[in-house]
Design a protein around this motif. Structure first.
Motif, mmCIF file in Angstrom:
data_model
loop_
_atom_site.group_PDB
_atom_site.id
_atom_site.type_symbol
_atom_site.label_atom_id
_atom_site.label_comp_id
_atom_site.label_asym_id
_atom_site.label_seq_id
_atom_site.Cartn_x
_atom_site.Cartn_y
_atom_site.Cartn_z
ATOM 1 N N GLU A 296 3.987 5.523 -4.899
ATOM 2 C CA GLU A 296 3.290 4.879 -3.784
ATOM 3 C C GLU A 296 2.154 5.773 -3.298
ATOM 4 O O GLU A 296 2.293 6.997 -3.227
ATOM 5 C CB GLU A 296 4.264 4.585 -2.648
ATOM 6 N N LEU A 297 1.025 5.133 -2.962
ATOM 7 C CA LEU A 297 -0.117 5.858 -2.405
ATOM 8 C C LEU A 297 -0.014 5.889 -0.879
ATOM 9 O O LEU A 297 0.633 5.025 -0.267
ATOM 10 C CB LEU A 297 -1.416 5.182 -2.831
ATOM 11 N N PRO A 298 -0.651 6.855 -0.249
ATOM 12 C CA PRO A 298 -0.583 6.944 1.218
ATOM 13 C C PRO A 298 -1.110 5.677 1.889
ATOM 14 O O PRO A 298 -2.017 5.009 1.383
ATOM 15 C CB PRO A 298 -1.472 8.150 1.543
ATOM 16 N N SER A 299 -0.538 5.369 3.034
ATOM 17 C CA SER A 299 -1.007 4.228 3.818
ATOM 18 C C SER A 299 -2.484 4.413 4.173
ATOM 19 O O SER A 299 -2.919 5.510 4.523
ATOM 20 C CB SER A 299 -0.172 4.107 5.095
ATOM 21 N N GLY A 300 -3.241 3.351 4.077
ATOM 22 C CA GLY A 300 -4.664 3.415 4.374
ATOM 23 C C GLY A 300 -5.539 3.634 3.155
ATOM 24 O O GLY A 300 -6.768 3.574 3.255
ATOM 25 N N THR A 301 -4.920 3.887 1.973
ATOM 26 C CA THR A 301 -5.703 4.015 0.738
ATOM 27 C C THR A 301 -6.401 2.687 0.446
ATOM 28 O O THR A 301 -5.757 1.634 0.442
ATOM 29 C CB THR A 301 -4.795 4.392 -0.449
ATOM 30 N N PRO A 302 -7.712 2.687 0.218
ATOM 31 C CA PRO A 302 -8.411 1.413 -0.034
ATOM 32 C C PRO A 302 -8.034 0.833 -1.397
ATOM 33 O O PRO A 302 -7.852 1.562 -2.365
ATOM 34 C CB PRO A 302 -9.890 1.805 0.010
ATOM 35 N N ALA A 303 -7.910 -0.477 -1.446
ATOM 36 C CA ALA A 303 -7.627 -1.158 -2.700
ATOM 37 C C ALA A 303 -8.870 -1.143 -3.587
ATOM 38 O O ALA A 303 -9.999 -1.293 -3.090
ATOM 39 C CB ALA A 303 -7.198 -2.593 -2.433
ATOM 40 N N PRO A 304 -8.712 -0.958 -4.890
ATOM 41 C CA PRO A 304 -9.878 -0.895 -5.781
ATOM 42 C C PRO A 304 -10.518 -2.267 -5.968
ATOM 43 O O PRO A 304 -9.828 -3.278 -6.075
ATOM 44 C CB PRO A 304 -9.293 -0.377 -7.093
ATOM 45 N N SER A 305 -11.837 -2.291 -5.991
ATOM 46 C CA SER A 305 -12.586 -3.524 -6.238
ATOM 47 C C SER A 305 -14.029 -3.134 -6.520
ATOM 48 O O SER A 305 -14.526 -2.147 -5.971
ATOM 49 C CB SER A 305 -12.513 -4.448 -5.025
ATOM 50 N N TYR A 306 -14.690 -3.875 -7.405
ATOM 51 C CA TYR A 306 -16.105 -3.565 -7.665
ATOM 52 C C TYR A 306 -16.818 -4.770 -8.260
ATOM 53 O O TYR A 306 -16.184 -5.712 -8.758
ATOM 54 C CB TYR A 306 -16.228 -2.340 -8.581
ATOM 55 N N PHE A 307 -18.150 -4.714 -8.200
ATOM 56 C CA PHE A 307 -18.994 -5.709 -8.851
ATOM 57 C C PHE A 307 -19.341 -5.182 -10.240
ATOM 58 O O PHE A 307 -19.829 -4.059 -10.381
ATOM 59 C CB PHE A 307 -20.274 -5.946 -8.043
#
Length: 593
Positions: free
Chosen positions: A285-296
Motif C-alpha cells: 500500500e502507498l501512503p494516503s494522499g499519493t496521487p493516482a497515475p494518469s496522463y495524456f
C-alpha cells in the motif's frame, strides 16, 4: 545411507542394487492405491501389481495382466468381512499369493433430529472490505428442503435465502445490497436454518461466521504499487486449479487503484467497466494522499529493426496495462488504463514486415486502446516491456530455415521443458512410475531428434532436479529459442476406475499458438491414442508466454492402465517423439506457406 521409502508397498521384500536403486526380488504381489480395510461401498476396485509376464486371478476370476505388472477387478462385497485374494502363476511354474480382508458396512441412514449446515460450503470464507454499491453474496449447503435466512449483526436485518435442492442437501443463497449499511464498521454474518414446516420436531441451527465485512467509499481504499516483476493480475477470483484467468503479469512499480479487499486479494479499479484482482504478496500500500497515475498520451511510433518490428509507446506514468492477442482479427490489442488521448499522429516507418498499421481508440475516459494491426496471423512471438518513460512492443522476425534441406530445423532453436522434477514427482502411475521420469525420457528423445535435424536445443530441465515454474519459464524466455515445448503426462482420479479418462492432448495459452498445438495433436492421435483434444486458454505458467510459439503436450493418462502400458514402453516413446517431430515439421510448413 539414506534410502527413500515413501513409495514402498507391502510386502517389503526390496533389494538394494549396486547403483543404489531399489528393486523387488523373488515372487511378489502388491495391493496398491492404498488398500482400505473398511468401506461403506458395496463394491471394491482392487488394484494389484506383480512381475510380467504371468497368469493372474483375483478371487479366482481371471483378469488381464498389463505389461506394467498391474491387474485389477471390481469385487462385489458382502456385509461384514470379505476376503480379497490375488493369485499369480509365472511362466516358470512358480506362484505367488497375496490375501487380505476388507470390512464392508453399509452407510447407515440416521433420521435427522437437528438441522445441519456444511461449514466447508460457506461463502464468504474470508474477510471482505466492499463498496456501498457492491452486493454481498452469502451461500451455504445444509439439510434438504428447509428454510434458510441470513442475519447481519449489529443491524438486525434478516434476508431470506433462495433454495436449490440436490440429492441429499439443499443450497441456500442470497444477494444483499450494501448501500444501506453503516460504513467503516465490521458487520458479522449469521446463518440460520429452520424447519420448513412449523410443527416439525427438527431442531434449528445457527452459525455466526468468524469472517466479517466492512463497507467504505472508493476514496478510502489505498493506492497499491507492484513489488515483483511478474505480479499476477487476474480477471476474477475463480477457484481454478491453475489459477484464475490472467489479465497480465505486471512489472514492478505499476500503481493500482484498489476498490475492494477479498481476504488476501485486492480488487483493482481500472475503469467503470473493468476491474482485476491481485494478491497482497505482489503489492504494497502507498501512503494516503499519493496521487493516482494518469496522463495524456502523445505520438506513437512504429519502425523495423534487425530482429523485429517495434512500436514505441509513451509511458509517462506507471499505469496498469494488458495485452490481448486476437489472431482471427490479425491484431494485438494493448490497453492502457488511466490514459487519455492526445494522439494527433502515429508514425509508421517503411519496411515493416509484420505490422500493417497502428490505430487507437479511447473507449472510455480511463481506457486507451492501441491496435497493432498485422499483415498476417502467422507470427513468431512478441513482447511488451517498460523502458523508462516508454513501453516497447516488439514483434519478432522468424528464424531462417529451409524445409527442403536435409536438416529442416537448421536455423531454429527449440526449448524443451520436462515437467516436474526432483522432489516434485508429478503424477504417479498405477504401477508406480513417476511422471517426472516419463517426461524427461521423452524430452531427451526429442532433443536427439531435433538436433539430428539441425536444431539447437535448450533442455530446460536436463536432469532429475527441482526447479520452480518461474525458473523454467525464465530460462526459456531469456534464451534465444524460437519455439517451446512443455512435456507432461496426464492423470485423473483413478479411485474407482483404472480404465477411465484416456488419450493424448495438447494445450496452449496464447491463441496465436493454436495451430502449433493442433499440428502436434493431429500427429499424436496417429499413435492409436484416444483424442482428448487440443485445449486453449491453458494457464500453465511455463507455456503462458507470448515470446515464442509455446505449447504443452500431455502424452497420455498415467491413471489409465492401457495408456500407462504404452507410456512405459521404450518403442512407443520413440514413436511419440517421432510424431511430435512430424507435427513440428507440419507446423513449420504452415508458417512458411
Amino acid at each position: 545411507m539414506n534410502i527413500p521409502k515413501g513409495d514402498w508397498v507391502i510386502p517389503y521384500n526390496y533389494m538394494l542394487n549396486k547403483d543404489n536403486t531399489i528393486s523387488r526380488y523373488g515372487n511378489w504381489i502388491e495391493f496398491r492405491r492404498p488398500f482400505e480395510k473398511n468401506t461403506n461401498s458395496s463394491t471394491y476396485n482392487l488394484l494389484c501389481r506383480t512381475k510380467y509376464p504371468a497368469t493372474v486371478t483375483i478371487n479366482k476370476e481371471s483378469v488381464k495382466l498389463y505389461k506394467t505388472g498391474v491387474f485389477f477387478n471390481k469385487i462385489k462385497l458382502n456385509e461384514r468381512l470379505n476376503k480379497l485374494r490375488a493369485d499369480v502363476k509365472y511362466e516358470n511354474g512358480q506362484t505367488a499369493v497375496y490375501e487380505d480382508r476388507v470390512f464392508y458396512s453399509p452407510k447407515q441412514v440416521i433420521a435427522e433430529t437437528q438441522l445441519t449446515i456444511d461449514e466447508s460450503s460457506i461463502q464468504p470464507n474470508e474477510n471482505l472490505t466492499l463498496l456501498p454499491e457492491d452486493c454481498l453474496n452469502v451461500s451455504f449447503n445444509g439439510s434438504k428442503a428447509q428454510k434458510g435466512t441470513v442475519e447481519i449483526i449489529p443491524s438486525g436485518l434478516s434476508f431470506e435465502c433462495q433454495r436449490e435442492d440436490f440429492g441429499s442437501f439443499s443450497r441456500y443463497e442470497v444477494q444483499i445490497q450494501l448501500n444501506s449499511f453503516a460504513k467503516k464498521q465490521k458487520h458479522e454474518i449469521k446463518l440460520v436454518l429452520k424447519p420448513a414446516e412449523e410443527n416439525s420436531n427438527l431442531i434449528p441451527v445457527e452459525k455466526t461466521l468468524k469472517y466479517t465485512f466492512t463497507i467504505q467509499e472508493k476514496s478510502d481504499f489505498p493506492l497499491l504499487v507492484t513489488t515483483d516483476n511478474n505480479s499476477i493480475f487476474t480477471f476474477t477470483l475463480a477457484p481454478i486449479r491453475l489459477g484464475a484467468p490472467i489479465r497480465n503479469e505486471l512489472p514492478k512499480n505499476v500503481i493500482l487503484k484498489s476498490s475492494g479487499i477479498f481476504g488476501n486479494y485486492y480488487r483493482v479499479w481500472l475503469s467503470d467497466s473493468e476491474e482485476g484482482y491481485i494478491n497482497n504478496d505482489y503489492v504494497k500500500e502507498l501512503p494516503s494522499g499519493t496521487p493516482a497515475p494518469s496522463y495524456f498520451i502523445n505520438p506513437i511510433s512504429c519502425y523495423p529493426t534487425e530482429s523485429g518490428d517495434v512500436v514505441k509507446i509513451p509511458y509517462l506514468e506507471n499505469v496498469p496495462y494488458d495485452v490481448y492477442p486476437e489472431p482471427l482479427q490479425n491484431r494485438i490489442v494493448i490497453n492502457l488504463y488511466g490514459v487519455k488521448s492526445s494522439s494527433t499522429w502515429i508514425i509508421h516507418k517503411s519496411n515493416l514486415r509484420f505490422i500493417e498499421e497502428i490505430t487507437w481508440q479511447q473507449t472510455n475516459k480511463e481506457t486507451y486502446k492501441i491496435f497493432v494491426n498485422l499483415k498476417i496471423s502467422k507470427i513468431w512471438g512478441y513482447e511488451l516491456k517498460p523502458n523508462g518513460k516508454e513501453l516497447i512492443f516488439k514483434m519478432k522476425y522468424p528464424p531462417a530455415y529451409n524445409m527442403s534441406s536435409t536438416q529442416p530445423l537448421k536455423g531454429i532453436k527449440i526449448s524443451i521443458e520436462a515437467g516436474h522434477g526432483g522432489s516434485n514427482y508429478g503424477a504417479v502411475s498405477l504401477s508406480g512410475i513417476k511422471e517426472k521420469d516419463i517426461n524427461l525420457k521423452l524430452s531427451q528423445l526429442l532433443e536427439s531428434i531435433f538436433k539430428k535435424n539441425g536444431a539447437k536445443v535448450l533442455q530446460v530441465r536436463d536432469s532429475d532436479k527441482d526447479m520452480t515454474l518461474g525458473e523454467k519459464r525464465d530460462m526459456a524466455t531469456n534464451s534465444d529459442a524460437n519455439i517451446h515445448f512443455s512435456i507432461h503426462a496426464n492423470s485423473s482420479d483413478p479411485e474407482n476406475e483404472f480404465l477411465g479418462a484416456a488419450g493424448t492432448c495438447t494445450f496452449y495459452h496464447n491463441p496465436f499458438w493454436a495451430k502449433f498445438a493442433e499440428n502436434i495433436f493431429d500427429k499424436l492421435v496417429e499413435l492409436n491414442l484416444k483424442p482428448f483434444g487440443s485445449v486453449g486458454s491453458f494457464n500453465y505458467k511455463v507455456t503462458r508466454m507470448s515470446e515464442m510459439p509455446s505449447i504443452l503436450v500431455e502424452q497420455a493418462f498415467m491413471s489409465n492402465a492401457e495408456d500407462e502400458e504404452k507410456l512405459a514402453d521404450d518403442n512407443f516413446r520413440a514413436s511419440m517423439a517421432q510424431k511430435i517431430y512430424d507435427g513440428l515439421i507440419n507446423y513449420l510448413k504452415y508458417m512458411n506457406n
